[in-house]
Motif scaffolding. Structure first.
Motif, PDB file in Angstrom:
ATOM      1  N   LEU A 215       0.805  -1.216   0.000  1.00 35.13           N
ATOM      2  CA  LEU A 215       0.000   0.000   0.000  1.00 35.13           C
ATOM      3  C   LEU A 215       0.834   1.261   0.000  1.00 35.13           C
ATOM      4  N   ASP A 216       2.005   1.213   0.602  1.00 37.64           N
ATOM      5  CA  ASP A 216       2.755   2.451   0.842  1.00 37.64           C
ATOM      6  C   ASP A 216       3.991   2.618  -0.028  1.00 37.64           C
ATOM      7  N   THR A 217       4.501   1.544  -0.632  1.00 30.90           N
ATOM      8  CA  THR A 217       5.739   1.641  -1.401  1.00 30.90           C
ATOM      9  C   THR A 217       5.430   1.914  -2.864  1.00 30.90           C
ATOM     10  N   ASN A 218       6.145   2.885  -3.415  1.00 29.54           N
ATOM     11  CA  ASN A 218       5.960   3.264  -4.815  1.00 29.54           C
ATOM     12  C   ASN A 218       6.959   2.481  -5.667  1.00 29.54           C
ATOM     13  N   TYR A 219       6.561   1.286  -6.099  1.00 30.72           N
ATOM     14  CA  TYR A 219       7.452   0.432  -6.875  1.00 30.72           C
ATOM     15  C   TYR A 219       7.550   0.917  -8.319  1.00 30.72           C
ATOM     16  N   TYR A 220       8.741   0.707  -8.880  1.00 28.34           N
ATOM     17  CA  TYR A 220       8.997   1.083 -10.273  1.00 28.34           C
ATOM     18  C   TYR A 220      10.067   0.126 -10.821  1.00 28.34           C
ATOM     19  N   PRO A 221       9.983  -0.340 -12.051  1.00 36.02           N
ATOM     20  CA  PRO A 221       9.024   0.054 -13.086  1.00 36.02           C
ATOM     21  C   PRO A 221       7.755  -0.803 -13.127  1.00 36.02           C
ATOM     22  N   VAL A 222       7.640  -1.820 -12.267  1.00 30.70           N
ATOM     23  CA  VAL A 222       6.486  -2.719 -12.337  1.00 30.70           C
ATOM     24  C   VAL A 222       5.680  -2.632 -11.051  1.00 30.70           C
ATOM     25  N   GLY A 223       4.380  -2.358 -11.182  1.00 28.02           N
ATOM     26  CA  GLY A 223       3.487  -2.352 -10.039  1.00 28.02           C
ATOM     27  C   GLY A 223       2.575  -3.563 -10.070  1.00 28.02           C
ATOM     28  N   TRP A 224       1.568  -3.566  -9.205  1.00 31.40           N
ATOM     29  CA  TRP A 224       0.711  -4.753  -9.124  1.00 31.40           C
ATOM     30  C   TRP A 224      -0.761  -4.454  -9.366  1.00 31.40           C
ATOM     31  N   LEU A 225      -1.095  -3.210  -9.681  1.00 33.32           N
ATOM     32  CA  LEU A 225      -2.489  -2.823  -9.880  1.00 33.32           C
ATOM     33  C   LEU A 225      -2.759  -2.416 -11.328  1.00 33.32           C
ATOM     34  N   GLN A 226      -3.969  -2.703 -11.790  1.00 32.86           N
ATOM     35  CA  GLN A 226      -4.462  -2.204 -13.067  1.00 32.86           C
ATOM     36  C   GLN A 226      -5.605  -1.238 -12.789  1.00 32.86           C
ATOM     37  N   VAL A 227      -5.812  -0.281 -13.688  1.00 32.31           N
ATOM     38  CA  VAL A 227      -6.801   0.778 -13.468  1.00 32.31           C
ATOM     39  C   VAL A 227      -7.763   0.851 -14.645  1.00 32.31           C
ATOM     40  N   ILE A 228      -9.069   0.917 -14.338  1.00 32.63           N
ATOM     41  CA  ILE A 228     -10.114   1.062 -15.354  1.00 32.63           C
ATOM     42  C   ILE A 228     -11.080   2.152 -14.894  1.00 32.63           C
ATOM     43  N   GLY A 229     -11.502   3.000 -15.830  1.00 33.66           N
ATOM     44  CA  GLY A 229     -12.451   4.060 -15.521  1.00 33.66           C
ATOM     45  C   GLY A 229     -13.634   4.051 -16.474  1.00 33.66           C
ATOM     46  N   ARG A 230     -14.765   4.648 -16.026  1.00 31.13           N
ATOM     47  CA  ARG A 230     -15.944   4.803 -16.871  1.00 31.13           C
ATOM     48  C   ARG A 230     -16.051   6.262 -17.270  1.00 31.13           C
ATOM     49  N   LEU A 231     -16.090   6.519 -18.563  1.00 32.50           N
ATOM     50  CA  LEU A 231     -16.116   7.887 -19.061  1.00 32.50           C
ATOM     51  C   LEU A 231     -17.354   8.639 -18.589  1.00 32.50           C
ATOM     52  N   LYS A 232     -17.164   9.923 -18.295  1.00 28.57           N
ATOM     53  CA  LYS A 232     -18.307  10.773 -17.989  1.00 28.57           C
ATOM     54  C   LYS A 232     -19.156  10.950 -19.239  1.00 28.57           C
ATOM     55  N   PRO A 233     -20.461  11.169 -19.068  1.00 26.26           N
ATOM     56  CA  PRO A 233     -21.323  11.394 -20.244  1.00 26.26           C
ATOM     57  C   PRO A 233     -20.802  12.555 -21.082  1.00 26.26           C
ATOM     58  N   GLY A 234     -20.694  12.336 -22.384  1.00 28.16           N
ATOM     59  CA  GLY A 234     -20.266  13.386 -23.301  1.00 28.16           C
ATOM     60  C   GLY A 234     -18.771  13.539 -23.438  1.00 28.16           C
ATOM     61  N   VAL A 235     -17.978  12.786 -22.694  1.00 29.52           N
ATOM     62  CA  VAL A 235     -16.519  12.880 -22.785  1.00 29.52           C
ATOM     63  C   VAL A 235     -16.012  11.738 -23.664  1.00 29.52           C
ATOM     64  N   PRO A 236     -15.495  12.040 -24.861  1.00 28.03           N
ATOM     65  CA  PRO A 236     -14.971  10.967 -25.716  1.00 28.03           C
ATOM     66  C   PRO A 236     -13.636  10.445 -25.193  1.00 28.03           C
ATOM     67  N   ALA A 237     -13.264   9.272 -25.647  1.00 28.44           N
ATOM     68  CA  ALA A 237     -12.023   8.643 -25.185  1.00 28.44           C
ATOM     69  C   ALA A 237     -10.809   9.495 -25.531  1.00 28.44           C
ATOM     70  N   SER A 238     -10.809  10.122 -26.703  1.00 30.29           N
ATOM     71  CA  SER A 238      -9.655  10.938 -27.105  1.00 30.29           C
ATOM     72  C   SER A 238      -9.457  12.127 -26.173  1.00 30.29           C
ATOM     73  N   GLN A 239     -10.563  12.737 -25.761  1.00 33.06           N
ATOM     74  CA  GLN A 239     -10.477  13.879 -24.840  1.00 33.06           C
ATOM     75  C   GLN A 239      -9.985  13.426 -23.468  1.00 33.06           C
ATOM     76  N   PHE A 282       0.366   8.979 -19.312  1.00 31.00           N
ATOM     77  CA  PHE A 282      -0.743   8.026 -19.271  1.00 31.00           C
ATOM     78  C   PHE A 282      -1.266   7.804 -20.682  1.00 31.00           C
ATOM     79  N   ASP A 283      -1.766   6.635 -20.896  1.00 29.40           N
ATOM     80  CA  ASP A 283      -2.435   6.328 -22.157  1.00 29.40           C
ATOM     81  C   ASP A 283      -3.657   5.477 -21.831  1.00 29.40           C
ATOM     82  N   THR A 284      -4.525   5.300 -22.800  1.00 32.17           N
ATOM     83  CA  THR A 284      -5.742   4.517 -22.556  1.00 32.17           C
ATOM     84  C   THR A 284      -5.982   3.542 -23.698  1.00 32.17           C
TER      85      THR A 284
END
Length: 838
Positions: A215-239, A282-284
């Motif tokens: 939880l507290d250590t900032n590992y680099y270059p490899v971490g253990w979590l993946q991140v997924i988000g849901r776009l807000k209405p009207g926000v395209p992926a490119s934006q 960041f990229d998506t």
């Protein structure tokens, strides 16, 4: 119109029933072709195409550090991203983990996942029983709570509703069960079912051997979590992507200032690594289909298999078309009579196409059964929980394949079959009415079959050769009769400083088991796809770069090389004189000796390490020169495909603190290594009965590492053999048709004195020409296309001459045998009977 259609179908059924042999061969050919296509498509659908069973999956985006979809985040980086992003209506992080449900002894592993509080809300997944996790469940210091998958709830608890409020033991920590997820949802990782889901904060309570570090250590270059988000209405992926790139510098800077930076492997940060961390962006990418390691591993292989089965279906279509052409010769009188009494050519073509579509329809229905069986067989190869239910997309694919194949193999015979002169055809047993060019459509189909079959046979040869080379490869160790035992000391209530000594106690007990020839302990085992690397400094060698000075390390006990049957080619093995207080020693691999010492003997030479690891790492040997006392044969510790690289082995007693999941290697005196499992459990229990144990044979581990190659070899071999069979039937059919068409000509030749051998050579000559042209076309296609599978090959060139030559010989031999039977029948023809027919 509908009545006419029913009439055509009824007549088609009667026509097929009157020729059961033809119908059986045609339907089976199509069923195998369509079934194979449907099975592979179902697998592609499950792995690549199918959307997650969540609310509006098209709104989901995976947020990546750079372009590496599996690089992973550390928890501090994730928390800063979560707090500063403004383009998602919901965002979550998750990390896959293995949970042990046993309270000691042999482990009971299930697939688990740590998730942040918005996981279920963002996905729109509800509970069928109880509730899901919420942000309130994911706060630092939590005791933990668990949501079970529907399948796990059914298999483990029998679907009982009374489990709410009960606890489940995860790594010997009681975690309250608060709900069961709705059916069909097994997480966002395709091919990896999440049986138990717990909040991220529970990692401190459960421990998992790392507790607060995760939880507290900032590992680099490899971490253990993946991140997924849901776009807000009207926000395209490119934006959203552009906004995240703008936020990246401040997020990375804030994380570095508050949490620092550390390497997971314990090495000191190299020059410029902090700058590289700060320069990341960041990229998506779309996450509607989930995230999948198995997709990345098998995507290209599945596309190749889809191409192979597509070729098989083409061969099957050509095969059935040839059978229809041969059958058409026997139906000339029937067609001529129908035309003579007023049947239009269009009406007859429709009737013949109805028969073709009926054949393909029956073949498709039977193919679905083959597909159900074949798809489940494929999943065994992949060893992954995949949803292979035939959905609308798969059924639509099968229906489309059925219609297209029916039209593909039916149009040419139908068109050709109606080109009949009624007056000539109605002569008794008339032959030769349907004339064509010297190189007719049937012969062209045979040549196409031979060419396509050669492609598949060459592909099968390449894949089988690759698999055989990997199976028979000298990997630097003997895989048979070795049992690998992974022992987890985290539940043994030992301080980490004692772990090394405890493992030695266990090793002493294991060596007393009857039937054990030798045993050892090590930090890593062969073919583990893992590596502990460090920088070595050798006097007299100037590295070209930091990477040029890197070597892999392993901490091993005495008898390690004897247990694995890895030969010591120079010097000695470790022994009881190599202690924590004696001079530091090491054994190196042949490739390291060759790279750094050349023709000079490395024995007695010294090296140092530059990484400055602390004693918490298993192979910490900093603080002085290390003497090389032995050289061992190179062995494969990553993939079997890997080229040998420098490797350093240090004695167990001189290493640092081993990891919590250290492995024992046990070689049996004879018999199956799994027969030792009961004795191993007893031996470990004499030291500590609370630790968890996992077993696997070294042979099984090696086999698992080449599952993709086994899949390709097995299926390409099967489809190559199927292509040979279909090509054989097709050649036999067209030559039989040709002999029947030329019956009168052959009779005249024999009446004029032609010998049987001359007739035999004449027909076989035609067969040889067809085969030769087909092989020539196939060779050209093979030379142009085999490079597409180069990345799957090992130890041979895509245009390997031996493989190409052997494939051609096998195909030519089988095809000549298929052509010999009609040729022999032609040579036995009664000339007077043939002339009377005319």
């Amino acid at each position: 119109m509908l009545d006419a259609l029913f009439q055509d179908v009824r007549y088609a059924i009667r026509a097929l029933r009157s020729s059961p042999g033809f119908a059986a061969v045609a339907i089976l050919s199509l069923a195998l072709g369509i079934g194979a296509n449907t099975a592979i498509f179902s697998l592609i659908d499950a792995v690549i195409l199918k959307s997650l069973p969540v609310r509006h999956p098209e709104e989901l985006l995976q947020v990546m550090m750079g372009t590496q979809s599996y690089a992973g985040y550390s928890n501090p980086t994730w928390e800063h991203l979560r707090d500063r992003q403004d383009v998602f209506s919901g965002i979550f992080a998750y990390g896959q983990w293995g949970f042990n449900l046993a309270s000691g002894g042999e482990a009971r592993s299930v697939n688990g996942v740590y998730v942040s509080g918005q996981y279920f809300d963002t996905l729109g997944v509800h509970a069928i029983l109880g509730r899901t996790l919420t942000p309130a469940d994911d706060t630092r210091g939590c005791a933990g709570s668990a949501v079970l998958s529907y399948g796990f709830w059914q298999s483990e608890y029998g679907g009982r509703a009374g489990i709410l409020g009960k606890t489940i033991s995860i790594d010997r920590h009681p975690i309250e069960i608060v709900g069961v997820a709705e059916p069909g949802f097994t997480g966002v990782e395709v091919g990896h079912s999440a049986d138990v889901t717990v909040p991220l904060c529970a990692v401190t309570a459960i421990g998992s051997g790392y507790s607060g570090m995760m939880l507290d250590t900032n590992y680099y270059p490899v971490g253990w979590l993946q991140v997924i988000g849901r776009l807000k209405p009207g926000v395209p992926a490119s934006q959203a992507t552009a906004r995240l790139k703008t936020l990246a510098p401040q997020i990375y800077k804030a994380t570095l200032e508050q949490n620092g930076l550390a390497r997971e492997d314990g090495r000191q940060l190299g020059p410029g690594e902090r700058d590289r961390y700060l320069s990341q962006t960041f990229d998506t990418q779309a996450a509607a289909n989930g995230i999948s390691y198995i997709r990345r591993q098998y995507r290209q292989a599945l596309i190749i298999l889809m191409t192979i089965v597509g070729v098989v279906l083409l061969i099957a279509c050509a095969n059935v078309a040839n059978l229809l052409l041969a059958r058409g010769a026997a139906r000339q009188r029937e067609i001529a009579i129908r035309m003579a009494v007023g049947g239009g050519r269009g009406r007859l073509i429709r009737q013949l196409l109805t028969e073709s579509l009926l054949l393909s329809g029956i073949g498709a229905m039977l193919g679905i059964l083959f597909a159900e069986w074949g798809a489940r067989l494929l999943v065994r190869f992949l060893d992954a929980p995949l949803d292979l239910t035939l959905d609308v997309r798969a059924l639509a694919f099968t229906a489309t394949a059925a219609v297209l194949t029916g039209l593909l193999f039916g149009i040419a015979p139908a068109w050709r079959g109606t080109r009949v002169d009624p007056q000539s055809a109605m002569k008794a047993n008339a032959r030769g009415v349907i004339e064509g060019s010297r190189l007719g459509i049937g012969k062209m189909l045979v040549m196409a079959q031979v060419a396509l079959s050669l492609l598949l046979v060459v592909g099968a040869g390449l894949m089988l050769s690759t698999f055989w080379k990997l199976v028979s490869l000298d990997a630097g160790f003997e895989r048979d009769h070795v049992l690998l035992v992974s022992v987890d000391l985290r539940d043994g209530n030992y301080p980490r400083e004692r772990w090394s000594a405890v493992y030695e106690q266990m090793l002493d007990q294991l060596r007393t088991i009857p039937g054990v020839r030798s045993a050892s302990v090590s930090s890593i085992t062969p073919v583990c796809h893992c590596r502990w690397a460090g920088e070595v400094v050798i006097e007299g060698y100037t590295p070209k770069s930091r990477a040029d000075a890197m070597a892999s390390f392993n901490n091993v006990s005495d008898l390690y090389f004897e247990t694995l049957a890895t030969p010591i080619v120079g010097g000695r093995d470790f022994n009881s004189h190599d202690t924590a207080t004696s001079a530091k020693v090491a054994i190196i691999s042949e490739s390291m000796a060759q790279k750094y010492f050349g023709a000079t003997s490395p024995l007695g030479q010294h090296f140092r390490t530059r990484d400055g690891r602390g004693p918490q790492f298993a192979w910490n040997i900093s603080g002085g020169p290390v003497e090389i006392v032995g050289v061992v044969k190179d062995a494969k510790y990553g993939s079997l495909r890997d080229e040998p690289s420098p490797f350093v082995f240090i004695p167990w007693s001189q290493g640092g603190i081993p990891g919590p999941l250290t492995s024992f290697e046990i070689r049996t005196a004879g018999g199956a290594p799994t027969a030792l499992i009961s004795g191993v459990k007893s031996a470990i229990a004499r030291v500590n009965r609370d630790v968890s144990i996992e077993f696997k044979t070294l042979a099984a581990k090696v086999d698992d590492s080449i599952q993709r190659e086994k899949l390709l070899a097995t299926l390409s071999g099967f489809f190559g053999a199927l292509a040979l069979l279909l090509a054989t039937i097709g050649l036999y059919g067209v030559m039989s048709y040709n002999v029947a068409r030329r019956r009168n000509e052959i009779g005249i030749r024999m009446a004029l004195g032609a010998q049987q051998s001359r007739v035999l050579r004449m027909v076989l000559g035609e067969v040889t020409i067809l085969i030769a042209i087909g092989l020539a076309v196939g060779f050209s296609a093979a030379l142009a296309t085999t490079r597409l599978v180069a990345s799957f090959l090992y130890g041979l060139h895509p245009n390997d001459p031996w493989t190409l030559g052997l494939a051609a010989v096998v195909l030519a031999g089988v095809a000549l045998m298929a052509g010999y039977l009609p040729a022999r029948r032609a040579s036995k023809l009664d000339s007077m009977a043939a002339l009377r027919d005319e």
